[in-house]
Design an enzyme around this catalytic site. Sequence first.
Site, mmCIF file in Angstrom:
data_model
loop_
_atom_site.group_PDB
_atom_site.id
_atom_site.type_symbol
_atom_site.label_atom_id
_atom_site.label_comp_id
_atom_site.label_asym_id
_atom_site.label_seq_id
_atom_site.Cartn_x
_atom_site.Cartn_y
_atom_site.Cartn_z
ATOM 1 N N ASP A 152 -8.604 3.920 5.533
ATOM 2 C CA ASP A 152 -7.284 4.379 5.089
ATOM 3 C C ASP A 152 -6.783 5.490 6.027
ATOM 4 O O ASP A 152 -6.188 6.480 5.594
ATOM 5 C CB ASP A 152 -7.306 4.865 3.634
ATOM 6 C CG ASP A 152 -5.894 5.000 3.054
ATOM 7 O OD1 ASP A 152 -4.917 4.616 3.735
ATOM 8 O OD2 ASP A 152 -5.773 5.490 1.920
ATOM 9 N N ASP A 211 0.825 -1.217 0.000
ATOM 10 C CA ASP A 211 0.000 0.000 0.000
ATOM 11 C C ASP A 211 0.855 1.261 0.000
ATOM 12 O O ASP A 211 1.813 1.377 0.750
ATOM 13 C CB ASP A 211 -0.907 0.019 1.225
ATOM 14 C CG ASP A 211 -1.868 1.187 1.184
ATOM 15 O OD1 ASP A 211 -2.601 1.296 0.192
ATOM 16 O OD2 ASP A 211 -1.862 1.996 2.118
#
Lengths: 430, 315
Positions: free
Chosen positions: A306, A153
């Site tokens: 997130d 990520d």
Amino acid sequence: MKLLIRGGRIVDPAQDMDRVGDVLVDHGKIAAVGDVIEPAGDMQVIDAKGMVVTPGLIDMHVHLREPGQEHKETIETGTRAAAAGGFTAVCAMPNTEPVMDNYSVVHYVREKGRQAGYARVYPVGAITKGLQGKELTELADLISAGVVAVSDDGRPVSNAAVMRRALEYAKPFKLPIVSHAEDRDLSGDGVMHEGTVSTKLGLNGIPAAAENVAVARDILLAEATGGKLHLAHISTARAVELVRQAKQRGVPVTAEATPHHFTLTHEAVVGYDTSTKVNPPLRSQEDVEAVIAGLKDGTIDAIATDHAPHAEEEKDVEYDLAPFGLIGLETALPLVVTKLIEPGILSWKQAVSLMSTNPARILNLPGGTLKVGSPADITVINPELRQVVSRDKLVSKAKNTPFAGWSLQGWTEYTIVGGSIVYRRQRKED
Amino acid sequence: MNWWRKDLLGLEQLSREEINLILDTAIPMKDIVQRDIKKVPTLRGRTVVNLFYEPSTRTRTSFELAGKYMGANTVNISTGSSSVVKGESLKDTAKILEVMGADVVVIRHSMAGAAQILAETVSASVINAGDGIHEHPTQALLDMFTIREEKGNISGLTVTIVGDILHSRVVRSNIWGLTKLGARVRVVGPPTLIPCGIENLGVEVYYSLEEALVGSDVVMALRIQKERQKKGLFPSLREYARLYGITRERLALAKPDCLLLHPGPVNRGVELSSEVADGAQSMINRQVTNGVAVRMALLFLLTGGAKGEAIDTGR
């Protein structure tokens, strides 16, 4: 010690349950659920009248910054923020310093999470060593250290062959490959969504195609390999459509979306507030509507925050210089209640599926349900409580939220992990 | 009308009346610039700081002279000597200037929004002298002053802007300003240098220079930077000049009295042939003179000059 949660509206999609009733917890497990249970002397009782009682919320995508960037957030402050936001479990992304690409760092994060004693911490390991996009990490070793998925990520795997090998290699472990789908060549030095707003503001744009191209690539690779693909934070109308089509073809793909991508558009960047600088960027109205439609029809499986904390001095700079990311753990639930449940877009059952049942299923986690025998991870939500988001009241070490000043309803009342109350809303009389 | 704004950050926020006020105020200022003794006491005791984070000769000199002609104390800070290299943030630098007593801070910065950050941090007036590819309002104002001076009026004119529209703050400010004053604006360049959604700002997009030039009252060529070619946005300066370079033959496609503007510095033989750059239609040197006048007008307005007072031209 037993814990009795009385008279709440129990929403547990895994049991197809949405009814008023009681939940009894014993020795950290769900002992009974549904019918009225008479309180006994050895029970601590929570009056949940008017509350919604759900399996503990699970955030598949957070950055806890520890080890390495403790000035932004620590495992303790991050998991406390999670508990305050109703999350009983969070998945910690591997872009720490050092990177979570080996047993020791993964083990460290998991242990630190356990010691902190708030939300459970499930580490997500790196796909490639050092997030360099070249050599695969030792998956079996990472799994033994406790990873529930792997992801590069923030540093997407640009080499398609490496992504293919990762999807293939992970198959026997049934481990999801979490893809931050972005073509870095296309996003270039962009800092916001490419469109009329970026043109007006004079900020370099990140085209929707940067995400779409990568989503299409990864779906095709998952289709070719049969590997388990999970797409992180999809944000464009086309990405939602690509996932919808892939699922119809039976491709093993799941997807998540963030609260900021269904509540804010690129118009929020006007004024250069750096808390709106996030990757993928805040998109157009059309994209926001497509994400909401994807949440409603099940194309998108999960809502994940997130959560990306940054220190104030790092964000209090020119827009171009600010790091990407905003914090989401403490605003996700009220945003879902206010923007999706209250307007009738999602039912409570759908919302709980997106925030608990599905994340548990995708990552093969023990929680995600209130079935008897399950771990007693429970969130008690006050659906009517309305509060204004205030930076001063945030538990997270970081304050980089674009939602400050928003009046939202549906806040956590209690967060219970393994039968212990790890968060309880402070009342005026306390 | 009176001026009420603390800062000039861009032309997007300004009304037609405000733009006209600035242009009208610049007329007597130009008289001062053209005198033998270029000094009026209007800004005596005031301090103007030129805070330049990007190299600039012409804009910085223009602001410096504007301040000096008006009698202000002017100070120049440029990146090489500033504390930026020592890692000080823009906000911290801004606060320092504030406590040193700056009345007006003129900022040039490579990043969009920098002028706004500064304006929100200090109580001094802030003039945006170019922030990234966002706005460069004083350049657009001097362009409009020049056009108005020559054509009498801006309303109804067709203004064609040629070149790197994507990376131009001059274009964005000119689009806001010119459209507010009633001009028709065309932009023309290779598709890779036309920003996404520019048509939503009320302009017409062309890819053919010849088509865009037909019927134009004003042509504004933009500077093309060699770094853009290295980033792969067009194949070569040679091909750029072939497609978008303004030559005598091409300029002849526009109206006979068409004006030619360029914000400078000119890459001769690329954006403009020397023949047209030095030709009768070229306004390039006039733009520079007018730039000083427009900046004097702004310093005057921002320091409270228009609160009902007449402009003291020292006569």
